[in-house]
Scaffold this motif. Structure first.
Motif, PDB file in Angstrom:
ATOM      1  N   THR A 157      25.920  58.119 -21.642  1.00 47.13           N
ATOM      2  CA  THR A 157      25.028  59.276 -21.599  1.00 47.13           C
ATOM      3  C   THR A 157      24.403  59.472 -20.223  1.00 47.13           C
ATOM      4  N   LEU A 158      24.051  60.716 -19.970  1.00 46.31           N
ATOM      5  CA  LEU A 158      23.275  61.091 -18.792  1.00 46.31           C
ATOM      6  C   LEU A 158      22.179  62.038 -19.255  1.00 46.31           C
ATOM      7  N   TYR A 159      20.935  61.685 -18.999  1.00 49.12           N
ATOM      8  CA  TYR A 159      19.801  62.531 -19.363  1.00 49.12           C
ATOM      9  C   TYR A 159      19.131  63.037 -18.089  1.00 49.12           C
ATOM     10  N   ILE A 160      18.959  64.354 -18.022  1.00 53.19           N
ATOM     11  CA  ILE A 160      18.375  64.985 -16.836  1.00 53.19           C
ATOM     12  C   ILE A 160      17.126  65.754 -17.242  1.00 53.19           C
ATOM     13  N   SER A 161      16.040  65.510 -16.544  1.00 53.91           N
ATOM     14  CA  SER A 161      14.794  66.237 -16.781  1.00 53.91           C
ATOM     15  C   SER A 161      14.381  66.992 -15.528  1.00 53.91           C
ATOM     16  N   GLY A 162      13.694  68.102 -15.746  1.00 55.58           N
ATOM     17  CA  GLY A 162      13.080  68.807 -14.636  1.00 55.58           C
ATOM     18  C   GLY A 162      11.728  68.180 -14.339  1.00 55.58           C
ATOM     19  N   GLY A 163      11.438  67.969 -13.070  1.00 54.55           N
ATOM     20  CA  GLY A 163      10.186  67.321 -12.702  1.00 54.55           C
ATOM     21  C   GLY A 163       8.982  68.233 -12.761  1.00 54.55           C
ATOM     22  N   ARG A 164       9.219  69.538 -12.858  1.00 56.35           N
ATOM     23  CA  ARG A 164       8.126  70.519 -12.936  1.00 56.35           C
ATOM     24  C   ARG A 164       8.189  71.157 -14.325  1.00 56.35           C
ATOM     25  N   CYS A 165       7.697  70.439 -15.294  1.00 50.10           N
ATOM     26  CA  CYS A 165       7.977  70.768 -16.692  1.00 50.10           C
ATOM     27  C   CYS A 165       7.348  72.081 -17.128  1.00 50.10           C
ATOM     28  N   LEU A 166       8.059  72.752 -18.030  1.00 52.78           N
ATOM     29  CA  LEU A 166       7.597  73.995 -18.639  1.00 52.78           C
ATOM     30  C   LEU A 166       7.370  73.836 -20.137  1.00 52.78           C
ATOM     31  N   LEU A 167       8.301  73.178 -20.807  1.00 55.69           N
ATOM     32  CA  LEU A 167       8.233  73.024 -22.259  1.00 55.69           C
ATOM     33  C   LEU A 167       8.085  71.558 -22.651  1.00 55.69           C
ATOM     34  N   VAL A 168       9.029  70.736 -22.221  1.00 57.46           N
ATOM     35  CA  VAL A 168       8.975  69.306 -22.521  1.00 57.46           C
ATOM     36  C   VAL A 168       8.764  68.524 -21.233  1.00 57.46           C
ATOM     37  N   THR A 169       8.152  67.365 -21.347  1.00 59.93           N
ATOM     38  CA  THR A 169       7.881  66.533 -20.181  1.00 59.93           C
ATOM     39  C   THR A 169       9.059  65.599 -19.917  1.00 59.93           C
ATOM     40  N   PRO A 170       9.125  64.996 -18.733  1.00 58.95           N
ATOM     41  CA  PRO A 170      10.193  64.030 -18.444  1.00 58.95           C
ATOM     42  C   PRO A 170      10.192  62.821 -19.371  1.00 58.95           C
ATOM     43  N   GLN A 171       9.117  62.623 -20.115  1.00 58.70           N
ATOM     44  CA  GLN A 171       9.106  61.519 -21.069  1.00 58.70           C
ATOM     45  C   GLN A 171      10.180  61.708 -22.134  1.00 58.70           C
ATOM     46  N   THR A 172      10.600  62.949 -22.338  1.00 59.07           N
ATOM     47  CA  THR A 172      11.662  63.238 -23.297  1.00 59.07           C
ATOM     48  C   THR A 172      12.947  62.502 -22.929  1.00 59.07           C
TER      49      THR A 172
END
Length: 280
Positions: A157-172
């Protein structure tokens, strides 16, 4: 995809690798999104829509009085960014901002609102609300039917988060990454936080091709080369450390948003006042 695989609908043997942006099996909302999900906005929206739960977004669409009323309410709901485009305003009012406008081109914005997202299916919103309020994927009855089957997620798996969150935080992505390293330690699991991006702009942003897609292509390339396994102790300390996100602590504080607690409370009171005016 996680619901499909962990629910037993799709076998992991048919998946070479899995790349996910932002939400996956966990949904950790920022404070603003949590307030919106806690309020009965979705149940009220479903009541207004009645049996026709597809909301036309184009200004030229023929609308029923129910659609007119819901679109009017959507325009008053606070959000991070306002837009001069009517369709974008209604969509972000109902769903929330899914991208930072500065990250996408005018051409992409025009295509999204005038050609791609011309109708908003809302029948699944009550289920989405249960997932968001639970913090992880649940079935339509709110039961944990998926995370209890980690054995079905035998994929890299590869999980990518945006660092400037709009809906969910990088903790997701942090929790999903830890979950996979704990339950499927024999496979390669990666996680990336890309600064400056929010939600869908990770994939449709003007600079996604050089800031996001190289991570995805690298992950796919490793899978094509058969490098899907890793040598990690099954009970490694890193996999068992769930307390803090050492990779990315975030710049939006403990409330998961750039809005201060005062502003969040103020927005909540504004929403409550709007609902009282409309329905009492």
């Amino acid at each position: 995809m996680h619901i499909a695989v962990m629910g037993g609908h799709v076998s992991a043997t048919h998946i070479a690798s899995l790349s996910c942006t932002n939400s996956s099996m966990f949904f950790k909302l920022n404070a603003f999104s949590r307030v919106k999900m806690w309020l009965p906005l979705i149940p009220i929206s479903m009541f207004i829509l009645g049996d026709d739960r597809i909301l036309p977004l184009l200004e030229t669409s023929k609308l029923s009085w129910r659609h007119h009323l819901l679109k009017l309410i959507a325009r008053f709901i606070p959000r991070y960014e306002r837009c001069t485009c009517n369709e974008c305003e209604v969509f972000s009012g109902m769903f929330g901002n899914t991208f930072w406008h500065e990250n996408i081109t005018p051409t992409m914005h025009q295509w999204l609102n005038k050609q791609s997202s011309t109708r908003l299916p809302m029948a699944a919103f009550p289920h989405l609300r249960k997932i968001c309020n639970s913090g992880f994927i649940v079935d339509s009855n709110g039961c944990n039917s998926y995370l209890i089957h980690p054995e079905r997620m035998a994929v890299p798996t590869l999980y990518i988060s945006g660092g400037r969150c709009l809906l969910v935080t990088p903790q997701t992505s942090f929790l999903a990454h830890k979950y996979m390293k704990l339950h499927q330690p024999g496979f390669r699991h990666e996680r990336v936080v890309v600064e400056g991006f929010g939600h869908s702009d990770l994939l449709i942003g003007e600079k996604s091709y050089k800031k996001v897609f190289p991570h995805i292509l690298s992950h796919i390339g490793l899978a094509e080369q058969g490098k899907i396994h890793t040598r990690v102790n099954k009970c490694s300390k890193e996999a068992l450390d769930w307390e803090a996100d050492q990779h990315y602590e975030g710049s939006f504080g403990q409330f998961g948003t750039w809005f201060s607690p005062f502003v969040v409370v103020l927005l909540f009171l504004m929403l409550l006042a709007l609902l009282l005016v409309l329905f009492l």
